[in-house]
Motif scaffolding. Structure first.
Motif, PDB file in Angstrom:
ATOM      1  N   ASP A   1       5.253  14.492   4.932  1.00  0.00           N
ATOM      2  CA  ASP A   1       3.950  14.356   5.587  1.00  0.00           C
ATOM      3  C   ASP A   1       2.818  14.603   4.591  1.00  0.00           C
ATOM      4  N   ASN A   2       3.004  15.607   3.742  1.00  0.00           N
ATOM      5  CA  ASN A   2       2.015  15.864   2.694  1.00  0.00           C
ATOM      6  C   ASN A   2       1.884  14.669   1.760  1.00  0.00           C
ATOM      7  N   ILE A   3       3.028  14.184   1.319  1.00  0.00           N
ATOM      8  CA  ILE A   3       3.046  13.054   0.391  1.00  0.00           C
ATOM      9  C   ILE A   3       2.336  11.862   1.003  1.00  0.00           C
ATOM     10  N   GLU A   4       2.642  11.603   2.263  1.00  0.00           N
ATOM     11  CA  GLU A   4       2.042  10.461   2.941  1.00  0.00           C
ATOM     12  C   GLU A   4       0.533  10.625   3.040  1.00  0.00           C
ATOM     13  N   TYR A   5       0.098  11.833   3.382  1.00  0.00           N
ATOM     14  CA  TYR A   5      -1.327  12.127   3.496  1.00  0.00           C
ATOM     15  C   TYR A   5      -2.037  11.886   2.167  1.00  0.00           C
ATOM     16  N   VAL A   6      -1.442  12.447   1.104  1.00  0.00           N
ATOM     17  CA  VAL A   6      -2.062  12.320  -0.208  1.00  0.00           C
ATOM     18  C   VAL A   6      -2.060  10.868  -0.665  1.00  0.00           C
ATOM     19  N   ARG A   7      -0.953  10.190  -0.401  1.00  0.00           N
ATOM     20  CA  ARG A   7      -0.861   8.798  -0.825  1.00  0.00           C
ATOM     21  C   ARG A   7      -1.983   7.964  -0.211  1.00  0.00           C
ATOM     22  N   GLU A   8      -2.264   8.228   1.024  1.00  0.00           N
ATOM     23  CA  GLU A   8      -3.307   7.449   1.709  1.00  0.00           C
ATOM     24  C   GLU A   8      -4.691   7.729   1.155  1.00  0.00           C
ATOM     25  N   ASN A   9      -4.904   8.999   0.744  1.00  0.00           N
ATOM     26  CA  ASN A   9      -6.234   9.373   0.269  1.00  0.00           C
ATOM     27  C   ASN A   9      -6.403   9.223  -1.235  1.00  0.00           C
ATOM     28  N   LEU A  10      -5.317   8.914  -1.914  1.00  0.00           N
ATOM     29  CA  LEU A  10      -5.359   8.843  -3.374  1.00  0.00           C
ATOM     30  C   LEU A  10      -6.102   7.591  -3.829  1.00  0.00           C
ATOM     31  N   LEU A  11      -6.947   7.779  -4.839  1.00  0.00           N
ATOM     32  CA  LEU A  11      -7.622   6.662  -5.484  1.00  0.00           C
ATOM     33  C   LEU A  11      -6.570   5.685  -5.993  1.00  0.00           C
ATOM     34  N   ASP A  12      -6.824   4.382  -5.863  1.00  0.00           N
ATOM     35  CA  ASP A  12      -5.800   3.457  -6.346  1.00  0.00           C
ATOM     36  C   ASP A  12      -5.743   3.424  -7.869  1.00  0.00           C
ATOM     37  N   ASN A  13      -4.683   2.804  -8.367  1.00  0.00           N
ATOM     38  CA  ASN A  13      -4.399   2.847  -9.806  1.00  0.00           C
ATOM     39  C   ASN A  13      -5.534   2.303 -10.664  1.00  0.00           C
ATOM     40  N   TYR A  14      -6.226   1.310 -10.144  1.00  0.00           N
ATOM     41  CA  TYR A  14      -7.321   0.722 -10.899  1.00  0.00           C
ATOM     42  C   TYR A  14      -8.373   1.775 -11.228  1.00  0.00           C
ATOM     43  N   TYR A  15      -8.774   2.527 -10.217  1.00  0.00           N
ATOM     44  CA  TYR A  15      -9.831   3.508 -10.420  1.00  0.00           C
ATOM     45  C   TYR A  15      -9.359   4.736 -11.189  1.00  0.00           C
ATOM     46  N   SER A  16      -8.129   5.156 -10.945  1.00  0.00           N
ATOM     47  CA  SER A  16      -7.678   6.329 -11.692  1.00  0.00           C
ATOM     48  C   SER A  16      -7.491   5.989 -13.168  1.00  0.00           C
ATOM     49  N   SER A  17      -7.137   4.750 -13.463  1.00  0.00           N
ATOM     50  CA  SER A  17      -7.073   4.338 -14.864  1.00  0.00           C
ATOM     51  C   SER A  17      -8.449   4.347 -15.503  1.00  0.00           C
TER      52      SER A  17
END
Lengths: 123, 123
Positions: free
Chosen positions: A15-31
DNA sequence: CCTACATATGAACAACTATTCATATATTAT
DNA sequence: ATAATATATGAATAGTTGTTCATATGTAGG
């Protein structure tokens, strides 16, 4: 690819992983973000930026200040320019550099705050 | 060493140079500062930090989230730990990671602000 | 004690990066 | 036009760094 299979009980924090995954900046922006900090992550470039905190300077001034070749400084200034961390003003043969925007100063200052605390922790 | 001698008229901005030189952080601190940003300047580490913005996570969670090996993540977590950017809480076999202090969140957010402006400029 | 699992770490290799050197461009003055 | 100065840039090289693989440590349960 990844050896995630080692996680036998991989429902554990699903559930934590899913929550974070949804709120995580996508790869383009984190790069992009990593790239930005990478530009801050070099001695020479940091010293250039710190030099520009107070005054605009030309390549020749910065070279003299940091005791490095014009070429080395100019190469690094290009990197800083490409990331919009410095801007230029041309006057005759000389090119004056100054900080690109307020973010630069803020990032530098918070960085300084952080390392100052770190230095205190060492004692 | 440096070819500063090319600056024939090197009195040109000598007052500026002198002023900046006096106010410039010494090499020890600017190196520390560069080192700090260097740690932020990697895709994997940035994604780890962004993941931890919301929730504490264990190594296994982060590996799963970023689809990378435990080893790779663990190596990077060590780098982050050494710079006090994350802290740990041990519970049985698992080690939970969370952000080290408020600076981390602030630096990330200002970085995001900067790249967002940059992305807008591109259009 | 032994096994299983989570995390950590050392060594090695591939990929990346900062400086140097040589050279090019741009601007001003003669 | 030519010379002189300031800055920029391409190529090459030396140094650095992130991942992988193998292995080690630490913790819980049987």
């Amino acid at each position: 690819m990844a050896d995630n299979l080692e996680c036998e009980i991989n429902n554990l924090h699903e559930d934590n992983i899913e929550y974070v995954r949804e709120n995580l900046l996508d790869n383009y922006y984190s790069s992009k973000l990593a790239l930005l900090f990478k530009v801050f992550g070099d001695d020479t470039r940091v010293r250039i930026l710190l030099s520009l905190l107070n005054k605009e300077l030309c390549v020749c001034d910065i070279s003299s200040l940091l005791n490095m070749t014009h070429s080395a400084i100019s190469h690094q200034l290009k990197v800083l320019r490409d990331m919009n961390l410095v801007k230029t003003r041309k006057d005759g043969k000389e090119v004056y550099y100054s900080l690109g925007d307020d973010h630069v100063e803020v990032i530098l200052n918070i960085g300084i705050e952080h390392i100052m605390e770190e230095v205190n922790d060492e004692n």
